[in-house]
Write an enzyme that holds these catalytic residues in place. Structure first.
Site, PDB file in Angstrom:
ATOM      1  N   GLY A  16       0.812  -1.210   0.000  1.00 27.74           N
ATOM      2  CA  GLY A  16       0.000   0.000   0.000  1.00 27.74           C
ATOM      3  C   GLY A  16       0.842   1.255   0.000  1.00 27.74           C
ATOM      4  O   GLY A  16       0.494   2.251   0.637  1.00 27.74           O
ATOM      5  N   ASP A  64      -1.887  -7.786  -5.343  1.00 29.37           N
ATOM      6  CA  ASP A  64      -3.185  -7.877  -4.689  1.00 29.37           C
ATOM      7  C   ASP A  64      -2.960  -8.698  -3.430  1.00 29.37           C
ATOM      8  O   ASP A  64      -2.754  -9.911  -3.501  1.00 29.37           O
ATOM      9  CB  ASP A  64      -4.197  -8.559  -5.609  1.00 29.37           C
ATOM     10  CG  ASP A  64      -5.556  -8.789  -4.949  1.00 29.37           C
ATOM     11  OD1 ASP A  64      -5.714  -8.458  -3.750  1.00 29.37           O
ATOM     12  OD2 ASP A  64      -6.463  -9.311  -5.626  1.00 29.37           O
ATOM     13  N   VAL A  65      -2.964  -8.052  -2.276  1.00 31.21           N
ATOM     14  CA  VAL A  65      -2.589  -8.753  -1.045  1.00 31.21           C
ATOM     15  C   VAL A  65      -3.587  -9.843  -0.665  1.00 31.21           C
ATOM     16  O   VAL A  65      -3.262 -10.712   0.148  1.00 31.21           O
ATOM     17  CB  VAL A  65      -2.404  -7.766   0.136  1.00 31.21           C
ATOM     18  CG1 VAL A  65      -1.283  -6.790  -0.139  1.00 31.21           C
ATOM     19  CG2 VAL A  65      -3.707  -7.053   0.479  1.00 31.21           C
ATOM     20  N   ASN A  91       0.999  -2.532   5.343  1.00 28.58           N
ATOM     21  CA  ASN A  91       0.239  -1.291   5.447  1.00 28.58           C
ATOM     22  C   ASN A  91      -1.052  -1.302   4.620  1.00 28.58           C
ATOM     23  O   ASN A  91      -2.000  -0.591   4.946  1.00 28.58           O
ATOM     24  CB  ASN A  91       1.123  -0.124   4.992  1.00 28.58           C
ATOM     25  CG  ASN A  91       0.359   1.157   4.834  1.00 28.58           C
ATOM     26  OD1 ASN A  91      -0.032   1.806   5.805  1.00 28.58           O
ATOM     27  ND2 ASN A  91       0.093   1.547   3.590  1.00 28.58           N
ATOM     28  N   SER A 146      -4.806  -0.120  14.091  1.00 29.27           N
ATOM     29  CA  SER A 146      -5.454   1.173  14.307  1.00 29.27           C
ATOM     30  C   SER A 146      -5.771   1.307  15.781  1.00 29.27           C
ATOM     31  O   SER A 146      -6.007   0.311  16.484  1.00 29.27           O
ATOM     32  CB  SER A 146      -6.746   1.268  13.500  1.00 29.27           C
ATOM     33  OG  SER A 146      -7.497   2.405  13.887  1.00 29.27           O
ATOM     34  N   TYR A 159     -14.464  -2.852  10.378  1.00 29.03           N
ATOM     35  CA  TYR A 159     -13.091  -2.349  10.341  1.00 29.03           C
ATOM     36  C   TYR A 159     -12.396  -2.572  11.682  1.00 29.03           C
ATOM     37  O   TYR A 159     -11.251  -3.046  11.731  1.00 29.03           O
ATOM     38  CB  TYR A 159     -13.095  -0.858   9.993  1.00 29.03           C
ATOM     39  CG  TYR A 159     -11.728  -0.232   9.925  1.00 29.03           C
ATOM     40  CD1 TYR A 159     -10.885  -0.470   8.849  1.00 29.03           C
ATOM     41  CD2 TYR A 159     -11.264   0.614  10.941  1.00 29.03           C
ATOM     42  CE1 TYR A 159      -9.627   0.099   8.774  1.00 29.03           C
ATOM     43  CE2 TYR A 159     -10.003   1.199  10.867  1.00 29.03           C
ATOM     44  CZ  TYR A 159      -9.193   0.941   9.794  1.00 29.03           C
ATOM     45  OH  TYR A 159      -7.947   1.496   9.728  1.00 29.03           O
ATOM     46  N   VAL A 160     -13.088  -2.261  12.770  1.00 31.03           N
ATOM     47  CA  VAL A 160     -12.527  -2.471  14.111  1.00 31.03           C
ATOM     48  C   VAL A 160     -12.173  -3.940  14.313  1.00 31.03           C
ATOM     49  O   VAL A 160     -11.102  -4.274  14.853  1.00 31.03           O
ATOM     50  CB  VAL A 160     -13.525  -1.998  15.194  1.00 31.03           C
ATOM     51  CG1 VAL A 160     -13.020  -2.366  16.585  1.00 31.03           C
ATOM     52  CG2 VAL A 160     -13.754  -0.494  15.100  1.00 31.03           C
ATOM     53  N   ALA A 161     -13.048  -4.833  13.867  1.00 28.68           N
ATOM     54  CA  ALA A 161     -12.808  -6.270  14.043  1.00 28.68           C
ATOM     55  C   ALA A 161     -11.565  -6.727  13.291  1.00 28.68           C
ATOM     56  O   ALA A 161     -10.779  -7.542  13.791  1.00 28.68           O
ATOM     57  CB  ALA A 161     -14.025  -7.061  13.574  1.00 28.68           C
ATOM     58  N   LYS A 163      -8.929  -4.913  12.576  1.00 26.89           N
ATOM     59  CA  LYS A 163      -7.732  -4.388  13.217  1.00 26.89           C
ATOM     60  C   LYS A 163      -7.469  -5.083  14.554  1.00 26.89           C
ATOM     61  O   LYS A 163      -6.313  -5.243  14.967  1.00 26.89           O
ATOM     62  CB  LYS A 163      -7.845  -2.877  13.392  1.00 26.89           C
ATOM     63  CG  LYS A 163      -7.865  -2.119  12.060  1.00 26.89           C
ATOM     64  CD  LYS A 163      -6.657  -2.457  11.185  1.00 26.89           C
ATOM     65  CE  LYS A 163      -6.602  -1.645   9.920  1.00 26.89           C
ATOM     66  NZ  LYS A 163      -5.393  -1.937   9.106  1.00 26.89           N
TER      67      LYS A 163
END
Length: 252
Positions: A16, A64-65, A91, A146, A159-161, A163
């Site tokens: 990234g 493409d990760v 990243n 994050s 998103y939280v899950a 991270k």
């Protein structure tokens, strides 16, 4: 007298790295003597030109990760170029398209998509570089999580899950890689102003600013020093740790 840089003659992959935080990491690593493999889905001419204009060394690899064959090709390209992989900054993440959504309204497709990149992507990149690191009995992996994984954040459960999974996965990787000299740590940034984040609601942005001990906007460059520390010999006995870099919002 020859100047000794923190990452002299090392090869560091940054995923990234075409823009934003990843670009800052790439430039920082190059400034400390590393050959930087700029790994991104998008073209990264700007990052590569900036590195070279500052006297650094770098190459671009499209990746493409979330695809295993692509991450394997990324690692092979790095080895073909320099014969080694010394570090990896995971990243790349799916965030730009993420919208503030109550968790009950999230679709399965949204949930699965973000896990494909933010969790599976890190696993695949680590899997791709680990053989080269084990062969040298040395390596440093820095995963980018994050602060929301520590503090929580309403409206971004998916998103939280992801991270939070990064924090846990890093501990497992540190345990598995340690016997072969491979360290793995996490940087958990606060809210960083980039092209991918500046469209977030201003009230949301201000909530992070007001909570910080250092009351200013966080910039990509604020994360670079911590990454260099974790990639270098300065942290050769540090593994499995999470370092929150958020201006003093979350404090341990």
């Amino acid at each position: 007298m020859t100047t000794k840089y923190l990452l002299q003659d090392r090869t560091i992959i940054v995923t990234g790295a075409a823009t934003g935080i990843g670009q800052a990491f790439a430039l920082g690593c190059a400034s400390q003597g590393a050959h930087v493999v700029i790994a991104d889905m998008n073209a990264a001419e700007e990052t590569l030109e900036l590195i070279k204009s500052q006297g650094g060394s770098g190459t671009y690899v499209k990746v493409d990760v979330s695809d295993e064959s692509s991450t394997r090709a990324m690692a092979e390209a790095a080895i073909k170029t320099t014969g080694r992989i010394d570090g990896l900054i995971n990243n790349a993440a799916y965030f730009r398209e993420v919208k503030l959504t109550p968790f009950e309204e999230l679709s399965e497709a949204e949930w699965d998509r973000i896990f494909q990149v933010n969790v599976k992507g890190i696993w695949l990149c680590c899997k791709a570089v680990m053989p080269a690191m084990r062969e040298r009995q040395s390596g440093a992996i820095v995963n980018i999580a994050s602060v929301v994984a520590v503090a929580g954040q309403p409206g971004y459960l998916h998103y939280v899950a992801t991270k939070g999974a990064v924090l846990a996965m890093t501990k497992g990787l540190a345990k598995e890689g340690g016997k072969d000299g491979v360290r793995c740590n996490v940087i958990a940034p606060g809210f960083v102003i980039t092209d991918a984040t500046k469209n977030r609601p201003i009230e949301w942005q201000q909530s992070f600013l007001k909570a910080r001990a250092i009351s200013r906007e966080q910039r990509p460059d604020d994360l670079v020093g911590t990454a260099l520390y974790l990639l270098s010999d300065l942290s050769d006995f540090v593994s499995g740790q999470t370092i929150v870099v958020d201006g003093g919002h979350i404090m341990y």
